[in-house]
Design an enzyme around this catalytic site. Structure first.
Site, PDB file in Angstrom:
ATOM      1  N   SER A 160       9.010  -6.200   1.797  1.00 42.11           N
ATOM      2  CA  SER A 160       7.793  -5.399   1.884  1.00 42.11           C
ATOM      3  C   SER A 160       6.906  -5.923   2.995  1.00 42.11           C
ATOM      4  CB  SER A 160       7.051  -5.492   0.541  1.00 42.11           C
ATOM      5  OG  SER A 160       5.699  -5.115   0.658  1.00 42.11           O
ATOM      6  N   TYR A 173       3.840 -11.716  -5.219  1.00 41.31           N
ATOM      7  CA  TYR A 173       4.741 -10.740  -4.594  1.00 41.31           C
ATOM      8  C   TYR A 173       4.956 -11.065  -3.109  1.00 41.31           C
ATOM      9  CZ  TYR A 173       6.450  -5.975  -3.480  1.00 41.31           C
ATOM     10  OH  TYR A 173       7.171  -4.882  -3.072  1.00 41.31           O
TER      11      TYR A 173
END
Length: 290
Positions: A160, A173
């Site tokens: 990401s 994350y």
């Protein structure tokens, strides 16, 4: 904006059969990007294993592929469970007559929190989900990738922009997705020279999924111990973005991507079109953070 997205997504055409004869595991493929990737892979001739924690959704995707003339099975379970990983690999090998060619480590979700309020449970769950689980899956599949039979093999790990650039409220994350790039490059360096295994990362920006929908929509996942984790972006944050002169000012294409567009990028990396691309991170962001 949605009409424009649909028009663009409808013009994604590829020559058929690029993955003919190959066997692919796609984790988190019961919905969203994973499900779209499974359908695209099957359309290209791959036998696809739908791996998802939600058994019904996994079965539904597999059934839709089979009813459309493709070949798929559902192997449901939690990638945080070591026994499930063993089962996933063994059932895939059985389905593939002793062979596995492609792994897409796509399963995951976000559990956000600012640094000073992040709990150990939030931290370890997300780091294990996005970092440790892909490693364990690849390790378990090693006997099917460390082979010299002349057939193509590749591993695609999903990252990401949070992993590439960091993101406020996502320290767990961001670290996990940053680690994915190191995982990818190490696989490429260890398994590329002797066995020809390609390993690449696909890093997504703003893609239309349950992770980027309004948090108030109520989407959630349940952790192994039963805790519910809310998904999505708070409405106030989305409204602030919508109030700008341009709805998505940080995306040069001016819009988020669709799940089909995201999955198409994964297909491209898995395909022979990327046969000499190895150890790379491909950003699929509409130009965001370029």
């Amino acid at each position: 904006m949605s009409q424009r997205v649909n028009q663009i997504a409808g013009h994604l055409n590829y020559p058929k059969g690029m993955l003919a004869g190959q066997v692919a595991i796609i984790t988190g493929s019961g919905q969203g990007i994973g499900a779209e990737a499974a359908r695209l892979f099957a359309n290209e001739g791959a036998k696809v294993v739908i791996a998802d924690v939600d058994a019904k959704k996994a079965e539904d995707v597999a059934s839709s592929i089979n009813s459309s003339g493709g070949s798929a099975i559902a192997v449901a379970g939690d990638v945080l469970n070591d026994d499930y990983i063993k089962t996933l690999i063994s059932k895939t090998a059985e389905f593939g007559n002793g062979k596995i060619h492609i792994i897409v480590n796509n399963a995951g979700y976000t559990w956000d929190g600012v640094i000073h309020k992040m709990t150990d449970k939030q931290w370890h769950t997300i780091v294990d989900l996005h970092g440790t689980a892909p490693f364990k899956i690849v390790r378990a599949a090693a006997p099917y990738f460390r082979v010299k039979d002349g057939e193509p093999r590749c591993i695609i790990n999903i990252s990401s922009t949070s992993g590439l650039h960091g993101n406020a409220g996502q320290i767990n994350y961001s670290l996990a997705k940053a680690g994915v790039t190191g995982l990818t490059k190490t696989i490429a360096k260890e398994w590329g020279p002797q066995f020809g295994v390609r390993s690449n990362t696909v890093a997504f920006g703003h893609i239309l999924t349950r992770l980027t929908a309004a948090k108030e929509a109520g989407a959630f996942v349940t952790t192994p111990d039963g805790e519910k984790v809310a998904l999505g972006i708070p409405g106030a944050q989305k409204q602030a973005s919508a109030g700008a002169k341009q709805e998505f000012p940080d995306i040069p294409l001016g819009r988020p991507g669709t799940a089909t567009e995201a999955a198409s990028a994964v297909l491209a990396v898995a395909s022979p079109l990327f046969s000499y691309v190895n150890g790379q991170t491909i950003s699929v962001t509409g130009g965001r953070n370029m």
